[in-house]
Design an enzyme around this catalytic site. Sequence first.
Site, PDB file in Angstrom:
ATOM      1  N   ASP A  23      15.950 -24.757   5.308  1.00  0.00           N
ATOM      2  CA  ASP A  23      17.501 -24.907   5.460  1.00  0.00           C
ATOM      3  C   ASP A  23      18.125 -25.194   4.184  1.00  0.00           C
ATOM      4  O   ASP A  23      17.914 -26.298   3.521  1.00  0.00           O
ATOM      5  CB  ASP A  23      17.647 -25.939   6.537  1.00  0.00           C
ATOM      6  CG  ASP A  23      19.190 -26.470   6.597  1.00  0.00           C
ATOM      7  OD1 ASP A  23      20.015 -25.544   6.202  1.00  0.00           O
ATOM      8  OD2 ASP A  23      19.579 -27.384   7.019  1.00  0.00           O
ATOM      9  N   LYS A  88      26.259 -24.403  -2.633  1.00  0.00           N
ATOM     10  CA  LYS A  88      26.298 -23.452  -1.695  1.00  0.00           C
ATOM     11  C   LYS A  88      27.574 -22.856  -1.425  1.00  0.00           C
ATOM     12  O   LYS A  88      27.828 -21.624  -1.350  1.00  0.00           O
ATOM     13  CB  LYS A  88      25.627 -23.696  -0.507  1.00  0.00           C
ATOM     14  CG  LYS A  88      25.594 -23.094   0.770  1.00  0.00           C
ATOM     15  CD  LYS A  88      24.879 -23.777   1.798  1.00  0.00           C
ATOM     16  CE  LYS A  88      24.754 -22.720   3.053  1.00  0.00           C
ATOM     17  NZ  LYS A  88      23.944 -23.562   4.255  1.00  0.00           N
ATOM     18  N   GLU A 188      22.149 -19.757  10.662  1.00  0.00           N
ATOM     19  CA  GLU A 188      21.738 -21.203  11.187  1.00  0.00           C
ATOM     20  C   GLU A 188      21.864 -21.419  12.460  1.00  0.00           C
ATOM     21  O   GLU A 188      21.051 -22.028  13.011  1.00  0.00           O
ATOM     22  CB  GLU A 188      22.587 -22.084  10.259  1.00  0.00           C
ATOM     23  CG  GLU A 188      22.247 -22.313   8.612  1.00  0.00           C
ATOM     24  CD  GLU A 188      23.402 -22.877   7.910  1.00  0.00           C
ATOM     25  OE1 GLU A 188      24.278 -23.291   8.436  1.00  0.00           O
ATOM     26  OE2 GLU A 188      23.027 -22.684   6.645  1.00  0.00           O
TER      27      GLU A 188
END
Length: 619
Positions: A23, A88, A188
């Site tokens: 992740d 990100k 996700e």
Amino acid sequence: MAKVAINLSTGSIQQEEIIVGIDLGTTNSLVAYIHPDGRRPVAINDQGRGTIVPSVVHFPGGGEAPIVGTDAKDYLLTDPQNTIYSVKRLLGKSYQDLGQHAQDLGYKVIDDNSEGLVKIRVGEKFYSPIELSAEILKELRIRAEHALKTPVNKAVITVPAYFNDSQRQATRDAGRLAGLEVLRIVNEPTAAALAYGIGLSPDEEKTVAVYDLGGGTFDVSILRIQQGIFEVLSTNGDTYLGGDDLDRTIYEYWTGQYQLATVLFQNPAAQQQLRLLAEEAKRHLSTHESFAADFAGTTLPLTKATFNELIQPLVERTIASCRQALADAKLTPADLNAVLLVGGSTRVPLVYESVSAFFQQPANNSLNPDEVVALGAAIQADILGGNRRDVLLLDVTPLTLGIETLGGLMDPIIPRNSKIPTKAGRQYTTSVDGQVNLKISVYQGERDLVQENRKLAEFDLRGIPAMPAGLPKVDVNFILNADGILKVEAIELRSNTRQAVEIKPQYGLTDAQVEQMLLDSLTHAREDVAARMVIEARTVAEQMLYQVERFVAKNGQHLTEAEISQTTTGVGELKAALTTQDKDTILKAVDELEELTRPFAERVMNISINQAMAGKKIE
Ligand code: AMP
């Protein structure tokens, strides 16, 4: 996923390769794997440092290697200019994309070319978000190798459902730079549902909402799970909404209520300190009624009631997204079997209460919301490793993909929320007599005018034979693979002029690299083979139907009545087969129709049509 295998030729025991699930978060990142005892997903905790690795990179200067994680986070206070967080948010983005958000960061984002991808300046050096993300991934890889005592070269990495093509490719590249072969980029929410154990038994039928409020992004997805197939019915969200924004409301409340201007003015370290204090207050209020702390000689208090008031508009925005996602899926709250909570910010009581109230059922927060996505990624890795053969994942593309047509209009080819992998095409022609080139511009987005959407690529189909306007027939096909990565091809049908598209991602990959990435993703998409085969069978069938119907319409006068009626029956049977979603049934009907039509096709048609009727793919 560690398995022991015996090499029969040497008799030696080999440990099977581990594929980790990662992740790569805005605030925090984690790496997980399937523990051989009990085959459960476990987040890796190397040397008792905890499972969470803050997504922060610090450059100590003097040529020393960057520091990643908790140690780097400490430098947010003392050396913010050389300490990069929330990278990100910058992945796959241009300075223009960032707009006002660029100023909110404590470090320097370079604005030398507003169309190009952003770079971050640290001292005298410039770094791309891909390189910075790679540093985080490298740290995760090293921790995994250290904890598991084995090399780790393969990974599944998750991305928010809203990541576009450029962002997904950037994530893949970051993985590669970190020495990881990225077997799959997974949304996700899909990983999260897997972690909650949903979809792992073949008979299960469920519809669930996944609400993911992390540090920097928000997603809500509606998933339907049927016969081991995961299907994302809709996704919605906001890539600029997360726990950081909750912190900011506290920061702004405190600076508005108390005389902090002089302390904060031109003092980045004090600003960061206040930012961290705001986060601390927020976390505290998840389990307490009030918070107070000293900041530069001033006591800063905050009650839960005030906090709830401050964040109410932000929470309401997430609920509006939930409403839209449900509407897109054409469902009501009563249709949902479960609501799953993901992301650290779902620990905020108002979030839990608002989500439960909106979906009219208590949300499930039984798993650690920080670990859920990484655990699901590990399960996906296990599936890719061939250990869970009955599970199949289908995702959707979050944004419409299309091309520019006359007048700067967006012509959608693959609509948003289409299941992937998928292939779709449309026919175009020239607008000018004797036109020999056709410019094809590929866009992503929901707006009618392309200028409001995001340009992914532009290329020319060259060498169209000169013909009057409107005569050339150009098929433009979009092929979207299981990672959500797009390939576009254009073919002029009369002359068979074709162009393999050179999609040039904006961060400057070479064409060969792009091609390699596409090849990689296809080579490794093992577990989606069944789904792709159905899709391919459908594509063949649809091409067949199109050709046969066109053939009959054009050449009906050369056929006997019996031949026409047999063909009509065959066409009807193939259409019925198409509704079954069963590859073998579809291909059998294709063969039968082909068998039936071949004799008279051969009689009346030239070789090229004959090939088309034999179901040859135009690729
Ligand atoms: P994630 O991106 O999922 O790692 O989420 C990180 C976000 O969750 C950050 O904004 C944290 O401040 C927030 N968070 C973590 N723990 C808590 C908590 N106990 N209460 C409220 N927010 C939290």
